[in-house]
Design a protein around this motif. Structure first.
Motif, short mmCIF file in Angstrom:
data_model
loop_
_atom_site.label_atom_id
_atom_site.label_comp_id
_atom_site.label_asym_id
_atom_site.label_seq_id
_atom_site.Cartn_x
_atom_site.Cartn_y
_atom_site.Cartn_z
N ARG A 1 48.02 30.04 58.37
CA ARG A 1 48.56 30.16 56.69
C ARG A 1 48.12 29.30 56.36
NH1 ARG A 1 53.21 32.26 55.50
NH2 ARG A 1 53.98 32.68 57.58
N SER B 1 47.62 26.96 52.83
CA SER B 1 48.92 26.63 52.26
C SER B 1 48.57 25.27 51.47
CB SER B 1 50.27 26.61 52.77
OG SER B 1 50.36 25.95 53.61
N ASN C 1 47.83 34.19 53.01
CA ASN C 1 47.54 33.43 52.04
C ASN C 1 48.55 32.91 51.12
OD1 ASN C 1 46.26 32.15 50.01
ND2 ASN C 1 45.38 33.78 48.81
N ASP C 2 49.11 31.62 51.38
CA ASP C 2 50.07 31.12 50.65
C ASP C 2 49.54 30.20 49.44
OD1 ASP C 2 52.11 32.41 52.05
OD2 ASP C 2 52.81 30.85 53.14
N GLN D 1 47.57 29.70 45.64
CA GLN D 1 47.66 30.42 44.32
C GLN D 1 46.47 30.88 43.83
OE1 GLN D 1 50.93 30.42 42.69
NE2 GLN D 1 51.34 29.49 44.77
N PRO E 1 46.90 36.01 46.74
CA PRO E 1 47.99 35.21 47.11
C PRO E 1 49.07 35.94 47.68
CG PRO E 1 47.03 34.58 44.93
CD PRO E 1 46.27 35.70 45.35
N GLY E 2 49.80 35.71 48.70
CA GLY E 2 50.77 36.40 49.02
C GLY E 2 50.49 37.63 50.00
N SER F 1 47.63 39.17 52.93
CA SER F 1 47.04 38.89 54.48
C SER F 1 45.94 39.67 54.80
CB SER F 1 48.23 38.98 55.66
OG SER F 1 48.70 40.21 55.74
#
Length: 458
Positions: free
Chosen positions: A32, A34, A76-77, A79, A108-109, A111
């Motif tokens: 992840r 972030s 992908n967390d 922006q 963003p958001g 995978s």
């Protein structure tokens, strides 16, 4: 050698440190990306806002046996878009992590699932190939270790992940990404070096202990010269690939993205220290200190590591494709260059953020630098007409350097070519697909120094 201190009240904050390697027994299913914070500066400074894999800087070391499969999902967390490039690994083209070439960028958001087999033992690393200057500089990097079937006869192992940060006086990442000075000069050079994301770490080994040191340079521009004191060390692998004949070294140069594996015996005596240090303009600064305890083990020089299954390189049938590097501060592009299909002068190129050119072309091209048949041998003499060094990296395959006497150097995936130097590489086009070939000084890549190689499947 002397210890480096963290200088207050100046933008030129200097420090160097080391942390113990972080070992993972397998790949995590999720990786992840972030934002977060971590204490990478000394404790009297605030935590630094970073971008991280699974909340740690550097990301977890992913450890495998040769022949294992990596199965990982990038989540992908952030922006902004991102990817993961698995640097130095020979893998299928659609797993290489280059947005717009081998996969779509991960929004963003969203995978993306990566799955491939570990063909080669050695030391490798993973990082984004999207907005690389900022994403790597903010902390997105981690190490991959693929163990040989035959284990080295060592008493310990240290994986030393070196990162060069550009920090403010408040110990925050300086927001000067993509500025024209960095792009046209030596790249985004920092002012604070960490090892494994730590400000200072100490360890200990007994006299005579044999240690495998894995050095990984994750900086986007800084070339490091690492010195050892209180050790007798042999270089056993470069960029993951074992050397046929290890050689002794008291210092090693390691450019951005390069890796150096050493087998090192502690020669310092009980009560003394074995040191690892960075040799810089202002002096030699300690990175790691290992207190030496009582011991007596002595060993002969280490044997070579087991070789990976690499293709046979023969120079006679090779096709030669020259590459000329031009541009940057002090030399510029007096004859201009082609960018996006249009011939432009130096002023127009600079306004477009393009300061460098390969063969009088800035940035990516519609046609590849090389289009090779599967199994074809390609030679690329690279002439650096600029005033700065460049770390040339080939995706998907390793190459060997053609030395001046016609012999072949060790296998590598990244080669530093200093100003006014010409060095030649040769590789077998063994891996089908479209592969990036670029300078790994990320500021140089984004401002002109990128191209690609196509290996036709049939």
């Amino acid at each position: 050698m002397k210890r480096r201190t963290f200088l207050k009240g100046s933008a030129s904050v200097l420090a160097a440190s080391i942390g113990h390697s972080v070992h993972a027994t397998a790949s995590p299913r999720d990786i992840r990306a972030s934002s977060g914070t971590a204490q990478i500066a000394p404790s009297d400074y605030p935590q630094t806002e970073l971008w991280a894999y699974n909340g740690q800087v550097p990301g977890a070391t992913l450890r495998f046996r040769q022949g294992d499969w990596l199965e990982a999902r990038l989540i992908n967390d952030l922006q902004e878009d991102t990817t993961i490039h698995w640097h130095g690994l020979r893998l299928p083209n659609d797993m290489d992590g280059v947005p717009g070439m081998t996969q779509e960028a991960v929004a963003p958001g969203a995978s993306f699932d990566y799955r491939f087999q570990m063909r080669d033992a050695g030391t490798y690393w993973y990082h984004p190939h999207q907005n690389s200057v900022e994403q790597i500089s903010r902390g997105l990097a981690g190490v991959i270790i693929v163990d040989e079937d035959e284990q080295s006869d060592v008493d310990g192992e240290e994986t030393l992940v070196l990162q060069d940060w550009r920090m403010t006086e408040e110990a925050q990442i300086h927001p000067s990404f993509g500025n024209r000075h960095d792009m046209s000069h030596a790249g985004r050079l920092g002012n604070y070096v960490t090892v494994n994301g730590q400000p200072e770490v100490k360890g200990s080994y007994p006299e005579g202990a044999r240690v495998r040191l894995r050095l990984v340079n994750t900086a986007t521009a800084k070339i490091l010269r690492i010195a050892l004191q209180g050790w007798r060390a042999w270089v056993v692998a470069l960029d993951g690939m074992p050397l046929g004949a290890p050689y002794e070294a008291e210092t090693v140069e390691i450019g951005p993205a390069q890796r150096v594996d050493l087998i090192a015996d502690v020669t310092a005596v009980e009560g003394d220290e074995a040191l690892i240090a960075s040799v810089e303009r202002g002096g030699t600064f300690v990175l790691a200190t290992y207190a030496v305890t009582k011991g007596s083990t002595t060993r002969p020089a280490p044997a070579p590591l087991p070789p990976n299954d690499m293709p046979l390189v023969e120079l006679a049938p090779a096709r030669t494709v020259p590459l000329v590097m031009e541009g940057g501060a002090m030399r510029g592009l007096p004859s201009g260059a082609v960018w996006k299909g249009e011939k432009m002068d130096a002023r127009a190129l600079a306004e477009a953020g393009q300061f460098w050119a390969f063969n009088a072309v800035a940035g990516m091209t519609d046609a590849p630098l090389v289009e090779a048949a599967l199994g074809e041998t390609i030679r690329i003499p690279m002439q650096n007409k600029t005033a700065f060094p460049h770390a040339m990296h080939l995706h998907g395959m390793h190459f060997r350097e053609v030395m001046q006497d016609g012999s072949l150097g060790p296998w590598r995936d990244t080669l530093v070519i200093h100003g006014d130097q010409t060095r030649e590489i040769v590789f077998v086009a063994e891996n089908p697909g479209d592969w990036m070939f670029h300078c790994h000084m990320a500021s140089h890549q984004m401002s002109g120094m990128m191209n690609w190689i196509r290996v036709k499947a049939t």
